[in-house]
Design a protein around this motif. Structure first.
Motif, PDB file in Angstrom:
ATOM      1  N   THR A   1      -2.782 -27.313 133.604  1.00  0.00           N
ATOM      2  CA  THR A   1      -3.248 -26.056 134.190  1.00  0.00           C
ATOM      3  C   THR A   1      -2.156 -25.001 134.243  1.00  0.00           C
ATOM      4  O   THR A   1      -2.413 -23.811 134.001  1.00  0.00           O
TER       5      THR A   1
ATOM      6  N   TRP B   1      -1.408 -21.841 132.097  1.00  0.00           N
ATOM      7  CA  TRP B   1      -2.234 -20.645 132.221  1.00  0.00           C
ATOM      8  C   TRP B   1      -1.728 -19.711 133.324  1.00  0.00           C
ATOM      9  O   TRP B   1      -2.312 -18.644 133.541  1.00  0.00           O
TER      10      TRP B   1
ATOM     11  N   ALA C   1       4.849 -19.614 128.319  1.00  0.00           N
ATOM     12  CA  ALA C   1       3.733 -20.414 128.840  1.00  0.00           C
ATOM     13  C   ALA C   1       4.215 -21.620 129.627  1.00  0.00           C
ATOM     14  O   ALA C   1       3.686 -21.932 130.701  1.00  0.00           O
TER      15      ALA C   1
END
Length: 268
Positions: free
Chosen positions: A114, A117, A176
């Motif tokens: 997760t 993101w 990221a």
């Protein structure tokens, strides 16, 4: 600013077995929790299919899965919410990891694929670790494959002359996820005992264009959401490129997938 991706639980769950394995490997390294019954948060729970593994490990715990996708939460509510076999409970609630600050102490905060993101997610670690009970654990795993052909080709096509005006800032890469060393530094600086490692899985996928089918459930979601009805032209171009990089063998298509793991335990 790119549109927030729309999620498809059915597409995501098409590779549920492969996707669940890293969570199981992460969970195996989580130590005993300080309280019984424990209070557990699964941050970015998706459709809840791996959240239930927490109830298998801690059947008396009160477990809440948090996600910001209405589609994923609807699936989780329908399929998994309710009492657990040991007298605990499993529920689900809306929350965005970019802003979620625990309102109560937790014995375990865990996150599965997760945080990639969440821009700047390491800056959220102090709030989350601060909310742990003494001896509690913060654990997560994130994909570390942004340099792999599946993601490189997606970015190259998105930045091509045909698509760059619509997709130029849709896909993230360099910011990221962090390196394992950087995660270790962040977590130990917060006073935790940290275990950080990486693993590359060699998923053997079946079916036609299985790598494309995989990324349609995850990494390609921002492109599909941004392009809407025009997405099929992008997918056609991307499919052809993926076939060159991931040719099928007599036993399936090999999809190497690197992941980064961290288990940080707060001092008792």
């Amino acid at each position: 600013m790119p549109t927030a991706p729309t999620w498809d639980p059915g597409q995501y769950l098409r590779h549920a077995g492969h996707r669940a394995r890293p969570f199981a490997d992460l969970l195996a390294r989580v130590p005993a929790l300080p309280r019984d019954p424990a209070r557990i948060a699964d941050l970015g729970c998706g459709p809840g299919n791996v959240t239930v593994l927490l109830a298998d490990r801690w059947p008396t715990a009160h477990i809440t899965g948090y996600d910001n996708s209405p589609e994923m939460l609807d699936k989780a509510h329908t399929d998994h919410e309710g009492p657990t076999r040991g007298g605990g409970g499993l529920d689900f609630a809306h929350a965005d990891a970019r802003h979620w600050t625990p309102a109560e102490p937790y014995d375990l905060i865990i996150s599965n694929a997760t945080l990639q993101w969440v821009p700047g997610h390491a800056h959220r670690f102090p709030d989350w670790i601060g909310a742990l009970t003494p001896g509690g654990t913060f654990a997560f795993q994130v994909p570390g494959n942004f340099g792999s052909p599946s993601h490189r080709l997606m970015r190259e096509i998105a930045h091509s002359a045909r698509w760059k005006d619509r997709l130029g800032d849709t896909l993230r890469h360099d910011d990221a996820v962090l390196t394992p060393e950087a995660y270790l530094e962040h977590l130990t600086a917060l006073g935790c005992t940290a275990d950080v490692w990486e693993t590359t899985y060699l998923h053997l996928l079946e079916g036609e264009d299985p790598v494309l089918d995989w990324v349609k459930g995850t990494g390609l979601r921002p492109v599909l959401t941004e392009l809407g009805e025009d997405a099929e032209d992008f997918v056609t171009e991307y499919r052809a490129a993926l076939r060159q990089e991931y040719p099928p063998t007599g036993h399936g298509t090999v999809f190497p997938f690197r992941r980064v793991f961290a288990v940080a335990t707060k001092k008792a």
